[in-house]
Design a protein around this motif. Structure first.
Motif, short mmCIF file in Angstrom:
data_model
loop_
_atom_site.label_atom_id
_atom_site.label_comp_id
_atom_site.label_asym_id
_atom_site.label_seq_id
_atom_site.Cartn_x
_atom_site.Cartn_y
_atom_site.Cartn_z
N TYR A 50 82.23 40.37 52.85
CA TYR A 50 81.01 39.78 52.28
C TYR A 50 80.01 40.84 51.85
O TYR A 50 79.01 40.50 51.22
CB TYR A 50 80.40 38.79 53.28
CG TYR A 50 81.27 37.55 53.43
CD1 TYR A 50 81.19 36.52 52.50
CD2 TYR A 50 82.21 37.46 54.44
CE1 TYR A 50 82.00 35.40 52.61
CE2 TYR A 50 83.03 36.34 54.56
CZ TYR A 50 82.91 35.31 53.65
OH TYR A 50 83.72 34.22 53.75
N ASP A 53 76.64 40.17 50.35
CA ASP A 53 76.38 38.73 50.41
C ASP A 53 75.98 38.35 51.83
O ASP A 53 76.82 37.91 52.63
CB ASP A 53 77.62 37.96 49.96
CG ASP A 53 77.39 36.45 49.93
OD1 ASP A 53 76.24 36.00 50.18
OD2 ASP A 53 78.37 35.71 49.68
N GLY A 56 76.60 34.68 52.77
CA GLY A 56 78.01 34.42 53.01
C GLY A 56 78.47 34.97 54.35
O GLY A 56 79.25 34.33 55.06
N ALA A 90 85.91 34.81 50.02
CA ALA A 90 84.92 35.80 49.60
C ALA A 90 85.16 36.29 48.17
O ALA A 90 84.21 36.55 47.43
CB ALA A 90 84.91 36.98 50.56
#
Length: 272
Positions: A50, A53, A56, A90
């Motif tokens: 991730y 992110d 995420g 992902a």
């Protein structure tokens, strides 16, 4: 190097998971059992997947902190399968995040049954029997050989389970469920485990009944009488008695103390 190549897991990443997984049960708790250890094990891989992110990553951590409990050595195929799914999520965002949790739940029960039968009731007694045989013969190699042989199986299972399941991804689960191999493997390991316990009961449980019945040429020891009925009958009965005691909730310590007391009394009165 493309962004996909940067985020894909490498052998080095999986090796981190391999070693961190050995601490799976250090944070075991009654609420979520192995959940914290599970998340700790795969956390470096999640951070790489991730990357920037953060949202995420947060969702992935929460997803992998859900209840989890299985046989520790058999957790590795689950690590590999879920990491393959997390990687696909992902990179491509083409799978439902809830399916990752569903796969974990569907795998942990059957793998726990296989692991318990295979390791605790089959491999462990066999390896322990080899070590005990060497130790009772006066060899210092007894515990060393036990640890080496047993860990060849446990580490090998972890390594193969992690890398093969990651390589196969979700098809690993589909292949197992479609061929009924889980059921067959569970049944086979259970049967082998029971056979091993039977062999160990006959060879390692010693109850020498030296008390003599009769006189002269008619004299026989109790051991000889029982062996005439069924060889190793008394070791079998002792093993079954201990098993029934533990089934009824008696602790192993109490049963061990009971055996010690009976052995002392039997030796004093000449029964043993």
């Amino acid at each position: 190097m493309t962004n996909t190549e940067k985020l894909s897991l490498t052998k080095k990443d999986l090796n981190k998971v391999l070693f961190r997984g050995m601490l799976l049960q250090l944070s075991w708790n009654y609420e979520r059992m192995q959940a914290l250890g599970y998340c700790y094990t795969i956390l470096p891989a999640l951070k790489k997947l991730y990357n920037d992110d953060q949202e995420g990553l947060r969702k992935a951590v929460e997803r992998n902190l859900e209840f989890f409990n299985t046989q520790p050595y058999m957790a590795y195929p689950i690590f590999g399968t879920t990491l393959a799914m997390e990687e696909r999520l992902a990179l491509y965002h083409d799978i439902d995040p809830s399916s990752i949790s569903s796969v974990k739940v569907s795998m942990m029960g059957p793998f726990a049954g296989i692991g318990d039968s295979l390791f605790w009731f089959t491999i462990f007694p066999i390896c322990a029997g080899i070590g005990i045989s060497l130790a009772t013969g006066g060899s210092i190699l007894g515990p060393i050989v036990f640890l080496i042989i047993y860990n060849v199986f446990t580490i090998g299972t972890r390594y193969i389970g992690l890398f093969q399941s990651y390589r196969m991804g979700i098809s690993f689960v589909e292949k197992l469920s479609g061929s009924a191999v889980m059921q067959r493997l569970t049944e086979a390991t259970t049967i082998i485990g029971l056979m091993v316990l039977g062999v160990m009961s006959a060879t390692m449980v010693k109850v020498p009944l030296d008390y003599v019945v009769g006189e002269g040429t008619q004299a026989m020891t109790l051991q000889g009488i029982f062996d005439g009925v069924m060889p190793n009958l008394i070791p079998l009965l002792v093993t079954l008695g201990i098993y029934m005691g533990m089934k009824k909730g008696q602790s192993a310590t109490k049963l061990l103390l009971l055996l010690i007391v009976i052995s002392i009394i039997g030796a004093v009165i000449g029964l043993f």
